[in-house]
Design a protein around this motif. Structure first.
Motif: not given
Length: 348
Positions: A275-298
């Protein structure tokens, strides 16, 4: 059917990295024309830095947004500070006759050894350009020529520190800035090579917006060294303003592209709750950890696909996709075309 594909948007940070590959070349926009007056002994690095911004902006924008031309004063052959002769497209005498209605911006390129004395031909050219509403600028000490033409009266300008005393003495009606660049209404000036790049970024920002500036900066300033810092990270998302836990998670993701970790594993490695991890990504990157990870891979897949001869299957595996069809679908979701079509397009 392929024409109806709706691309999925990358999150903001990763979108800048991929912007050049996301543009729609069918879009049309006004062509902005920039002229560079090269003074004898002009700074080659300042000039090429300024031009590089325009060329790179064309890469990340749909269609061609900027064009440029070079001008000498007394000759079409000008010698740079490196001793390299540059053949220009014309002279300032021909500008008022042939090209003035084509220019939107005119920049004087100075340098450490450029003469600071007034030049009647250049003054005439600059006054004519000002009457036409052309934006005027100076690199290094190029603002001196604008001052001689009376085009900086009651304005602030930037110049190389070695020229400050001369300008204050010679032009009491202008303010010499302590900053490395000044960009205002129809005027722009900078003190040297690094600020030349920044000045041009500000000018294109006025015309094209901050998103284009961020995309160009990411390409050209990936290795820019901050003050009192020996090195800076080259990776997307390495923002020093991000909390350390977020930067650590991003680094962990980046180091595990081929064999991606699930969110529980990421959480355990970082000793942080999901939950803390999800809040960090939402607050600072306006996205979820899983989506960000996928976009890094793409994004990693896009680099491998376009910069290597590896098969699409190998690229898929190298980016953590167990199924080539799943990889192709994800790639198409973001870039609007299949991996094979993307490779073919970049090679044509």
């Amino acid at each position: 059917m392929a024409d109806s594909i709706i691309k999925r948007d990358f999150s903001k940070t990763i979108s800048n990295t991929n912007k050049v590959f996301l543009k729609d070349n069918d879009d049309q926009q006004k062509l902005v024309k920039v002229g560079f007056v090269l003074l004898e002994n002009f700074s080659m690095v300042a000039f090429t830095g300024a031009v590089d911004v325009l060329v790179t902006a064309n890469l990340v924008l749909p269609g061609k947004a900027f064009d440029y031309m070079t001008l000498g004063i007394n000759s079409r052959m000008v010698t740079s500070d490196l001793g390299i002769d540059i053949a220009t497209g014309g002279t300032v005498e021909t500008l008022p006759i042939q090209h003035r209605n084509e220019l939107d911006i005119l920049i004087i390129c100075g340098g450490f050894r450029c003469s600071l004395e007034p030049n009647a031909k250049l003054t005439t050219c600059l006054k004519a350009a000002d009457k036409l509403g052309i934006t005027l600028g100076g690199l290094w000490n190029g603002a001196v020529a604008l001052a001689h033409a009376g085009l900086l009266d009651n304005m602030e300008c930037a110049a190389h520190p070695d020229n400050h005393a001369y300008m204050r003495e010679r032009f009491p009606n202008l303010k010499v800035s302590g900053n490395t660049l000044v960009v205002g209404n129809k005027r722009a000036s900078c003190a040297g090579p690094v600020s030349a790049l920044e000045m041009m970024l500000k000018l294109i920002g006025q015309l094209q917006g901050d998103a284009v500036v961020r995309a160009v900066r990411e390409i050209l300033s990936c290795d820019q060294v901050a003050e009192n810092q020996d090195s800076v990270p080259l990776q997307v998302g390495d923002n020093p303003t991000f909390p350390e836990p977020l930067r650590n998670i991003i680094e962990l993701m980046r180091n595990n592209i081929e064999e991606p970790l699930n969110l529980e594993e990421l959480s355990e490695c970082m000793t942080i709750s999901r939950r803390q991890m999800e809040r960090l990504f939402q607050t600072h990157l306006d996205t979820s950890p899983s989506r960000y990870y996928l976009e890094l891979r793409i994004t990693h897949a896009r680099r491998l696909l376009l910069q290597s001869n590896e098969s699409i299957t190998n690229v898929s595996l190298a980016c953590g996709f167990v199924s080539t069809s799943h990889f192709s679908n994800c790639f198409k979701d973001y870039f609007g075309l299949s991996p094979s079509a993307a490779r073919q397009k970049i090679n044509t």
